[in-house]
Design a protein around this motif. Structure first.
Motif, PDB file in Angstrom:
ATOM      1  N   ALA A 135     -42.179  25.257  -1.613  1.00 51.48           N
ATOM      2  CA  ALA A 135     -41.294  24.434  -1.164  1.00 51.48           C
ATOM      3  C   ALA A 135     -39.766  25.285  -1.110  1.00 51.48           C
ATOM      4  CB  ALA A 135     -40.961  23.350  -2.008  1.00 51.48           C
ATOM      5  N   SER A 136     -39.651  26.421  -1.608  1.00 50.41           N
ATOM      6  CA  SER A 136     -38.499  27.246  -1.497  1.00 50.41           C
ATOM      7  C   SER A 136     -38.716  28.461  -0.706  1.00 50.41           C
ATOM      8  CB  SER A 136     -38.188  27.669  -2.696  1.00 50.41           C
ATOM      9  OG  SER A 136     -36.922  28.368  -2.799  1.00 50.41           O
ATOM     10  N   GLY A 137     -38.273  28.399   0.658  1.00 47.91           N
ATOM     11  CA  GLY A 137     -38.528  29.686   1.735  1.00 47.91           C
ATOM     12  C   GLY A 137     -38.338  28.845   2.943  1.00 47.91           C
ATOM     13  N   ASN A 138     -39.288  29.596   3.770  1.00 43.86           N
ATOM     14  CA  ASN A 138     -39.583  29.154   5.020  1.00 43.86           C
ATOM     15  C   ASN A 138     -40.472  27.718   5.121  1.00 43.86           C
ATOM     16  OD1 ASN A 138     -39.549  28.776   7.829  1.00 43.86           O
ATOM     17  ND2 ASN A 138     -40.929  30.216   8.421  1.00 43.86           N
ATOM     18  N   THR A 139     -39.916  26.658   5.168  1.00 46.34           N
ATOM     19  CA  THR A 139     -40.370  25.441   5.153  1.00 46.34           C
ATOM     20  C   THR A 139     -40.584  24.895   6.435  1.00 46.34           C
ATOM     21  OG1 THR A 139     -38.532  24.437   4.589  1.00 46.34           O
ATOM     22  CG2 THR A 139     -39.723  24.873   2.672  1.00 46.34           C
ATOM     23  N   GLY A 140     -40.192  25.315   7.398  1.00 44.31           N
ATOM     24  CA  GLY A 140     -40.239  24.788   8.833  1.00 44.31           C
ATOM     25  C   GLY A 140     -41.699  24.350   9.100  1.00 44.31           C
ATOM     26  N   PRO A 141     -42.767  25.223   8.885  1.00 44.07           N
ATOM     27  CA  PRO A 141     -44.129  24.938   9.213  1.00 44.07           C
ATOM     28  C   PRO A 141     -44.568  23.805   8.224  1.00 44.07           C
ATOM     29  CG  PRO A 141     -43.685  27.560   9.026  1.00 44.07           C
ATOM     30  CD  PRO A 141     -42.684  26.778   8.549  1.00 44.07           C
ATOM     31  N   ILE A 142     -44.054  23.614   7.235  1.00 45.16           N
ATOM     32  CA  ILE A 142     -44.553  22.672   6.223  1.00 45.16           C
ATOM     33  C   ILE A 142     -44.071  21.089   6.846  1.00 45.16           C
ATOM     34  CG2 ILE A 142     -44.689  21.883   3.691  1.00 45.16           C
ATOM     35  CD1 ILE A 142     -44.135  24.572   3.063  1.00 45.16           C
ATOM     36  N   VAL A 143     -42.722  21.192   6.961  1.00 46.63           N
ATOM     37  CA  VAL A 143     -42.175  19.774   7.402  1.00 46.63           C
ATOM     38  C   VAL A 143     -42.300  19.543   8.790  1.00 46.63           C
ATOM     39  CG1 VAL A 143     -40.092  18.721   7.361  1.00 46.63           C
ATOM     40  CG2 VAL A 143     -40.550  20.091   5.647  1.00 46.63           C
ATOM     41  N   GLY A 144     -42.289  20.661   9.711  1.00 43.10           N
ATOM     42  CA  GLY A 144     -42.398  20.550  11.180  1.00 43.10           C
ATOM     43  C   GLY A 144     -41.197  19.384  11.591  1.00 43.10           C
ATOM     44  N   GLU A 145     -41.701  18.277  12.434  1.00 43.56           N
ATOM     45  CA  GLU A 145     -40.712  17.343  12.992  1.00 43.56           C
ATOM     46  C   GLU A 145     -40.668  16.179  12.216  1.00 43.56           C
ATOM     47  OE1 GLU A 145     -44.767  16.078  14.587  1.00 43.56           O
ATOM     48  OE2 GLU A 145     -43.684  17.877  13.820  1.00 43.56           O
ATOM     49  N   CYS A 146     -41.471  16.130  10.840  1.00 46.61           N
ATOM     50  CA  CYS A 146     -41.486  14.962  10.136  1.00 46.61           C
ATOM     51  C   CYS A 146     -40.513  14.849   8.921  1.00 46.61           C
ATOM     52  CB  CYS A 146     -42.913  14.998   9.517  1.00 46.61           C
ATOM     53  SG  CYS A 146     -44.110  14.620  10.979  1.00 46.61           S
ATOM     54  N   ASP A 147     -40.377  13.573   8.123  1.00 41.30           N
ATOM     55  CA  ASP A 147     -39.560  13.424   7.052  1.00 41.30           C
ATOM     56  C   ASP A 147     -40.155  13.889   5.869  1.00 41.30           C
ATOM     57  OD1 ASP A 147     -40.843  11.315   7.736  1.00 41.30           O
ATOM     58  OD2 ASP A 147     -39.677   9.828   7.025  1.00 41.30           O
ATOM     59  N   ILE A 148     -40.895  15.018   5.718  1.00 43.35           N
ATOM     60  CA  ILE A 148     -41.271  15.347   4.369  1.00 43.35           C
ATOM     61  C   ILE A 148     -40.394  15.734   3.292  1.00 43.35           C
ATOM     62  CG2 ILE A 148     -43.142  16.787   3.249  1.00 43.35           C
ATOM     63  CD1 ILE A 148     -44.617  16.982   5.848  1.00 43.35           C
ATOM     64  N   THR A 149     -40.553  15.172   2.082  1.00 43.18           N
ATOM     65  CA  THR A 149     -39.615  15.721   0.985  1.00 43.18           C
ATOM     66  C   THR A 149     -40.470  16.608   0.402  1.00 43.18           C
ATOM     67  OG1 THR A 149     -38.307  13.498   1.011  1.00 43.18           O
ATOM     68  CG2 THR A 149     -38.226  15.048  -1.095  1.00 43.18           C
ATOM     69  N   LEU A 150     -39.702  17.920   0.064  1.00 48.48           N
ATOM     70  CA  LEU A 150     -40.372  19.000  -0.609  1.00 48.48           C
ATOM     71  C   LEU A 150     -39.501  19.128  -2.133  1.00 48.48           C
ATOM     72  CD1 LEU A 150     -40.894  21.574   2.290  1.00 48.48           C
ATOM     73  CD2 LEU A 150     -42.533  19.988   1.119  1.00 48.48           C
ATOM     74  N   MET A 151     -40.354  19.243  -3.135  1.00 50.29           N
ATOM     75  CA  MET A 151     -39.719  19.386  -4.342  1.00 50.29           C
ATOM     76  C   MET A 151     -40.240  20.822  -4.931  1.00 50.29           C
ATOM     77  SD  MET A 151     -39.798  17.065  -7.677  1.00 50.29           S
ATOM     78  CE  MET A 151     -38.810  15.954  -6.992  1.00 50.29           C
TER      79      MET A 151
END
Length: 428
Positions: A135-151
């Motif tokens: 969750a720390s770094g290039n999080t674009g591929p994880i979140v994409g266009e959605c409202d995902i919260t990362l911890m």
């Protein structure tokens, strides 16, 4: 009672996922609040635990389909296979239950699986949280266009040391709070739904914006909101902005589109950092909702800091936008390709060409492209405009060539009024 889906690969993260499960229960009990948890085992191997609501065997039995033997798949293939199974499972749960939040935890593989399920199956607005090692770094591929919260988990999801317990405690509290708020919001929306039906729901308009088209979009937004029963959604055209807008179109949560800023296509053409996908523009055209496309900020491609600009572009016209963004002026060839992209999408995917228009601001496509500005290149801009006009000449799509620049207030008001004139066609 909030209902939360908990996702985890229990064959590798059994102890950690069960700790999160128990913390969710403890958090709810502290507030004397009932909570329903549906724990889905997303692992490759079956695990027995009474807390699991949907087991690995359940997933394979109901959603595997072709009797694939997961044990024979590579790690990457297995993750893709499990994503499809869990996605189908979560879709079914959302159809048959009131779900108020989704949470998961894992390393890179688990995060890849969980985030893919969240992006594909869960609507925007439903709380989604992942406690993750990546969750720390290039999080674009994880979140994409959605409202995902990362911890960020700080330490690996391996064992339950005190630091990881603290992080997972926070994650449990966060999703419980979000899910509770979401549940109440749904109740409020149901209560107000009857009032909206009687008074008429506002038309929901999506608009794309960049810093260099802000004046145009601000003028449009102010005009629409003061002159019409409209609710405006502005999307920052940074690659994921266009995707998010089209995702909401797909979910039937936008009624009309002013795609003012199509700069993401430039990054797709030239390899910039804010590129759209190859299916950009398609969703609103397929849906047949009123859509006006313009060419805002098509004078630029985005890269990172100056020293990250690819070698082949280092002699091009470059401008430091801020310490993390360097802009490159699009060439005539790139502008032609952008125009061809727009033409191809409009011609191939327009469900109702009468509801689609393309507006070309000849006085400048951005704040930087007007006469005397840093990115002025009348030849390149003319090639883009001419490509669009020629390509759509025989189509039923109206093309408007306007001498004003895109940030001219008159242009902004005219394009806004024209979109509203297309709205009645929705009912025909």
């Amino acid at each position: 009672m909030p209902h939360i889906i908990l996702l985890g690969t229990l064959d590798t993260k059994h102890e950690e996922v069960l700790y999160l499960y128990n913390q969710l229960k403890k958090t709810a009990s502290r507030f004397s609040h009932p909570l329903q948890i549906t724990l889905i085992d997303c692992g490759r191997q079956p695990i027995a635990d009474d807390a699991i609501a949907i087991t690995h065997t359940d997933l394979m039995t109901k959603y595997a389909g072709d009797n694939t033997e997961i044990s024979k798949l590579s790690r990457g293939e297995a993750i893709e296979f499990l994503i499809a199974c869990v996605e189908s499972c979560v879709r079914d749960l959302l159809k048959t239950n009131d779900i108020h939040g989704i949470i998961g935890t894992g390393g890179s593989g688990g995060t890849s699986l969980i985030s893919a399920v969240m992006r594909a199956a869960a609507p925007i607005g439903l709380p989604k949280l992942i406690a993750s090692t990546v969750a720390s770094g290039n999080t674009g591929p994880i979140v994409g266009e959605c409202d995902i919260t990362l911890m960020y988990s700080v330490v690996d999801i391996a064992g339950t040391n005190q630091l990881l317990r603290d992080i997972l405690d926070n994650a449990a509290g966060a999703i419980f709070g979000m899910a509770s708020a979401y549940e109440h919001r749904l109740e409020d929306q149901k209560a107000s739904g009857a009032l909206q039906k009687s008074s008429g729901r506002k038309t929901r308009v999506g608009i794309t914006m960049f810093g260099v088209t802000t004046a145009c979009v601000d003028c449009i937004r102010n005009h629409l909101e003061t002159q019409y029963p409209v609710e405006v959604y502005v999307f920052h055209a940074t690659g994921h902005g266009g995707k998010a807008m089209e995702r909401l179109v797909e979910e039937d949560r936008l009624d009309a589109i002013l795609d003012i800023t199509t700069t993401e296509i430039c990054d797709l053409v030239a390899g910039g950092t804010m590129s759209c996908d190859t299916d950009r523009l398609e969703m609103m055209l397929k849906k047949g909702i009123p859509t006006i496309i313009s060419v805002g900020a098509t004078d630029m491609v985005n890269f990172g800091p100056m020293d990250t600009v690819p070698l082949q572009y280092q002699k091009r016209k470059l401008l430091v936008h801020n310490p993390t963004v360097t802009l490159m002026r699009t060439s005539s060839d790139e502008c032609q390709k952008v125009g061809e992209f727009i033409v191809q999408k409009v011609c191939q995917f327009s469900r109702d060409p009468a509801k689609v228009e393309v507006w070309l601001p000849r006085g400048g496509v951005s704040l930087l492209a007007t006469s005397g500005s840093e990115f002025e290149d009348q030849q390149a801009d003319a090639i883009l405009a001419n490509t669009v006009q020629l390509g759509l000449k025989e189509s039923k799509t109206r093309v408007v060539s306007d001498d004003r620049d895109i940030n001219d207030s008159g242009f902004a008001i005219d394009i806004a009024d024209r979109l509203m004139a297309l709205i009645p066609l929705m009912k025909q």
